[in-house]
Write a protein that holds these residues in place. Structure first.
Motif, PDB file in Angstrom:
ATOM      1  N   LEU A 151      -6.166  -4.654  16.209  1.00 42.64           N
ATOM      2  CA  LEU A 151      -5.027  -5.484  15.785  1.00 42.64           C
ATOM      3  C   LEU A 151      -4.223  -6.223  17.105  1.00 42.64           C
ATOM      4  CD1 LEU A 151      -3.355  -2.958  13.105  1.00 42.64           C
ATOM      5  CD2 LEU A 151      -4.722  -5.090  12.830  1.00 42.64           C
ATOM      6  N   LEU A 152      -4.130  -5.587  18.059  1.00 46.28           N
ATOM      7  CA  LEU A 152      -3.536  -6.086  19.339  1.00 46.28           C
ATOM      8  C   LEU A 152      -4.303  -7.242  19.799  1.00 46.28           C
ATOM      9  CD1 LEU A 152      -2.322  -2.958  21.271  1.00 46.28           C
ATOM     10  CD2 LEU A 152      -0.748  -4.618  20.193  1.00 46.28           C
ATOM     11  N   PHE A 153      -5.638  -7.333  19.518  1.00 43.76           N
ATOM     12  CA  PHE A 153      -6.326  -8.677  19.755  1.00 43.76           C
ATOM     13  C   PHE A 153      -5.899  -9.674  19.255  1.00 43.76           C
ATOM     14  CE2 PHE A 153     -10.032 -11.001  18.851  1.00 43.76           C
ATOM     15  CZ  PHE A 153     -10.199 -11.856  20.063  1.00 43.76           C
ATOM     16  N   PHE A 154      -5.693  -9.347  17.914  1.00 41.67           N
ATOM     17  CA  PHE A 154      -5.344 -10.517  16.751  1.00 41.67           C
ATOM     18  C   PHE A 154      -3.860 -10.673  16.891  1.00 41.67           C
ATOM     19  CE2 PHE A 154      -9.181  -9.166  14.562  1.00 41.67           C
ATOM     20  CZ  PHE A 154      -9.847 -10.312  14.367  1.00 41.67           C
ATOM     21  N   PHE A 165       1.168   0.235  11.972  1.00 45.00           N
ATOM     22  CA  PHE A 165       1.626  -0.357  10.807  1.00 45.00           C
ATOM     23  C   PHE A 165       2.570  -1.757  11.125  1.00 45.00           C
ATOM     24  CE2 PHE A 165       1.041   3.637   8.245  1.00 45.00           C
ATOM     25  CZ  PHE A 165      -0.280   3.571   8.093  1.00 45.00           C
ATOM     26  N   ILE A 166       3.298  -1.562  12.113  1.00 46.18           N
ATOM     27  CA  ILE A 166       4.288  -2.608  12.308  1.00 46.18           C
ATOM     28  C   ILE A 166       3.495  -3.805  12.840  1.00 46.18           C
ATOM     29  CG2 ILE A 166       6.282  -3.425  13.841  1.00 46.18           C
ATOM     30  CD1 ILE A 166       7.583  -0.574  13.312  1.00 46.18           C
ATOM     31  N   ILE A 167       2.477  -3.804  13.915  1.00 46.69           N
ATOM     32  CA  ILE A 167       2.079  -4.940  14.189  1.00 46.69           C
ATOM     33  C   ILE A 167       0.842  -5.432  13.222  1.00 46.69           C
ATOM     34  CG2 ILE A 167       2.207  -4.007  16.659  1.00 46.69           C
ATOM     35  CD1 ILE A 167      -0.863  -3.193  16.547  1.00 46.69           C
ATOM     36  N   PHE A 168       0.424  -4.618  12.437  1.00 45.37           N
ATOM     37  CA  PHE A 168      -0.481  -5.363  11.538  1.00 45.37           C
ATOM     38  C   PHE A 168      -0.264  -6.497  10.745  1.00 45.37           C
ATOM     39  CE2 PHE A 168      -2.175  -5.138   6.978  1.00 45.37           C
ATOM     40  CZ  PHE A 168      -3.748  -5.622   7.161  1.00 45.37           C
ATOM     41  N   PRO A 169       1.369  -6.704  10.205  1.00 45.30           N
ATOM     42  CA  PRO A 169       1.607  -7.918   9.583  1.00 45.30           C
ATOM     43  C   PRO A 169       1.912  -8.941  10.672  1.00 45.30           C
ATOM     44  CG  PRO A 169       3.719  -6.281   9.488  1.00 45.30           C
ATOM     45  CD  PRO A 169       2.086  -5.551   9.788  1.00 45.30           C
ATOM     46  N   LEU A 170       2.563  -8.520  11.702  1.00 46.67           N
ATOM     47  CA  LEU A 170       2.538  -9.413  12.892  1.00 46.67           C
ATOM     48  C   LEU A 170       1.235 -10.192  13.312  1.00 46.67           C
ATOM     49  CD1 LEU A 170       4.428 -10.815  15.160  1.00 46.67           C
ATOM     50  CD2 LEU A 170       3.886  -8.799  16.577  1.00 46.67           C
ATOM     51  N   ILE A 196      -1.291 -10.630  11.371  1.00 48.93           N
ATOM     52  CA  ILE A 196      -1.613 -11.574  10.217  1.00 48.93           C
ATOM     53  C   ILE A 196      -0.877 -12.864  10.314  1.00 48.93           C
ATOM     54  CG2 ILE A 196      -1.711 -11.923   7.602  1.00 48.93           C
ATOM     55  CD1 ILE A 196      -2.445  -9.169   7.471  1.00 48.93           C
ATOM     56  N   PHE A 197       0.440 -12.708  10.706  1.00 52.42           N
ATOM     57  CA  PHE A 197       1.374 -13.989  10.720  1.00 52.42           C
ATOM     58  C   PHE A 197       0.862 -14.793  11.956  1.00 52.42           C
ATOM     59  CE2 PHE A 197       4.966 -15.525  13.009  1.00 52.42           C
ATOM     60  CZ  PHE A 197       5.465 -16.365  11.750  1.00 52.42           C
ATOM     61  N   LEU A 198       0.753 -14.091  13.078  1.00 53.07           N
ATOM     62  CA  LEU A 198       0.267 -14.988  14.342  1.00 53.07           C
ATOM     63  C   LEU A 198      -0.933 -15.644  14.099  1.00 53.07           C
ATOM     64  CD1 LEU A 198       1.505 -12.545  17.102  1.00 53.07           C
ATOM     65  CD2 LEU A 198       2.647 -14.721  16.093  1.00 53.07           C
ATOM     66  N   ALA A 233      -1.538 -19.791  14.181  1.00 54.01           N
ATOM     67  CA  ALA A 233      -2.420 -20.172  15.224  1.00 54.01           C
ATOM     68  C   ALA A 233      -3.731 -20.989  14.590  1.00 54.01           C
ATOM     69  CB  ALA A 233      -2.960 -19.166  16.098  1.00 54.01           C
ATOM     70  N   THR A 234      -4.185 -20.664  13.403  1.00 52.41           N
ATOM     71  CA  THR A 234      -5.443 -21.330  12.728  1.00 52.41           C
ATOM     72  C   THR A 234      -4.710 -22.393  12.177  1.00 52.41           C
ATOM     73  OG1 THR A 234      -5.038 -19.895  10.900  1.00 52.41           O
ATOM     74  CG2 THR A 234      -6.667 -19.433  12.352  1.00 52.41           C
TER      75      THR A 234
END
Length: 458
Positions: free
Chosen positions: A358-361, A416-421, A423-425, A429-430
């Motif tokens: 998740l931190l990579f994404f 859990f907190i960085i999971f939606p972050l 997806i959002f980033l 970016a895409t």
């Protein structure tokens, strides 16, 4: 890793300094301390490097060249995404195999270092386990700290307990640095020895013998302190030292122990208040002379002495049960705190691999958005994000350890907190958009002031 190793040395400097340790022992200490830092180093490394690399691509218009060639951001991230996925699996395997073994070696090495003969044999203002005595001194002075003031000594005995105490005003340590024999000369003190009586009546009088001395000499053999096997493995029950299968087995054992203690307390309470036997062998005799509205008070059937006896027994039973409940409550709190640690350690092994992915994404899209690479702004943003992630995890684990939240939530909350972050980033970016569109807020304000300025000019 280098920074955190320096922090580890600083944390344990009191266990390393002042010991006659070989260089190989210090290398072992650092080697065994390294794997325990991976759960913090690996996610931070993935976050920083992904921000720096993708920020470099965006800053040098590499992504623009890719898009003009028909290569989207998802396609550019595809190979790295697969690589990070396998890194996450490797992180789980590493935390399940290498970290428990290294933690076991690290804890046991620390315990063995404590047993090694220190360069400063006695530390002031604390009890020191020295041969067959425990000694405490208020002050040390002299060229080699050989003079001692305000000395208290507890001599060890075959039976447990402190039965012999020696107090002296001052003393002096004598001996060679290379020798394992130290002579301790005590001046102007008292020797107290508790006398053990066979009769219980005599033991209640607490008899002891007191002897005053002007000079008393103790010879201490410290050869056993230097004879320590640094590879000895004695401690192997810590929650950091177990893999997934061992943690599951230990969690089941601790859960059974907690449930048995709760059931035992419930049974003791029921037996004490007589709920179970309330309707057994109970014969009710109906008095026809008693009317429906007459009061039936059990106190009317007993005299004063009987009432005092009944109330005394009731108070004694209630007080004893309250004490038992309080003791069991404290014991259960300790057991549950330990159980929560084992459960969080189990979930942490899975959370580490997921957090790496998740931190990579989070980092890769963020680098593409901010369009800055290198060691400047990406480092600042990455460290701030990671510290936020890390501190949320610390607060969640502290709350889970005390029972405020479930252990599962304590281990997974930051993930859990960085999971939606993530997806959002990734979506921003895409779609080649920034983190947020401030024009919707700024433009009306800008138009308002433009109109006011144009009116004032007219």
């Amino acid at each position: 890793m280098f920074i955190l190793l320096l922090q580890t040395i600083w944390l344990f400097i009191s266990e390393l300094a002042g010991k006659d340790l070989d260089f190989s022992v210090i290398v072992k200490f650092l080697t065994f301390a390294t794997p325990r830092l991976i759960p913090m180093v690996l996610p931070l490394t993935i976050l920083l490097t992904s921000i720096m690399i993708f920020g470099n691509f965006a800053e040098n218009y590499e992504f623009a060249a890719m898009k003009s060639s028909g290569i989207s951001l998802q396609r550019a991230m595809r190979t790295l995404s697969v690589f990070i996925f396998f890194v996450g699996i490797g992180a789980f395997l590493f935390s399940n195999t290498v970290i428990p073994r290294s933690e076991k070696r690290f804890i046991n090495l620390r315990k063995n270092i404590v047993k090694v003969k220190p360069a400063m044999v006695i530390a002031p203002n604390q009890f020191n386990d020295l041969g067959d005595i425990n000694i405490k001194v208020a002050e040390k002075f002299g060229d080699n700290d050989q003079f001692l003031n305000d000395i208290i000594i507890h001599k060890k005995a075959a039976r447990p307990g402190n039965f012999t105490v020696i107090k002296a005003v001052n003393g002096e340590l004598k001996g060679s640095v290379d020798s394992d024999l130290i002579t301790l000369e005590l001046n102007d003190g008292n020797y107290y020895d508790e006398i053990q009586q066979r009769s219980s009546q005599r033991r209640k009088k607490l008899p002891f013998a007191k002897t005053h001395f002007k000079k008393y000499v103790l010879n201490l053999d410290l050869s056993a302190l230097g004879d320590v096997d640094m590879d000895a493995q004695v401690h192997n029950k810590g929650y950091h030292m177990l893999n997934v299968s061992e943690l599951r087995s230990e969690i089941d054992t601790l859960s059974d122990a907690v449930n048995k203690e709760i059931n035992s307390l419930q049974g003791d309470v029921d037996r004490s208040n007589g709920v179970r036997d309330l309707n057994k062998n109970l014969k009710i005799e109906v008095d026809e002379n008693v009317k429906e509205n007459d009061s039936l008070d059990f106190k009317d059937h007993f005299d004063t002495n009987q009432k005092i006896q009944i109330y005394g027994v009731a108070f004694s039973n209630a007080d004893g049960m309250i004490r038992k409940i309080s003791t069991t409550k404290r014991s259960l709190a300790i057991r549950k705190r330990g159980l929560n640690k084992y459960e969080m350690s189990l979930h942490d092994k899975y959370a580490l691999g997921v957090a790496c992915v998740l931190l990579f994404f989070v980092g890769a899209p963020l680098g593409a958005i901010i369009r800055k690479g290198g060691l400047g702004l990406p480092i600042v943003i990455g460290v701030v994000l990671f510290l936020t992630y890390h501190f949320i995890g610390i607060f969640a684990k502290n709350g889970a350890e005390e029972g405020g939240i479930p252990p599962f939530v304590g281990s997974w909350l930051s993930t859990f907190i960085i999971f939606p972050l993530s997806i959002f980033l990734t979506r921003r970016a895409t779609s080649d958009r920034g983190i947020s569109n401030f024009d919707t807020v700024i433009q009306p304000i800008r138009d308002f002031f433009a109109k006011r300025l144009s009116k004032s000019k007219k």
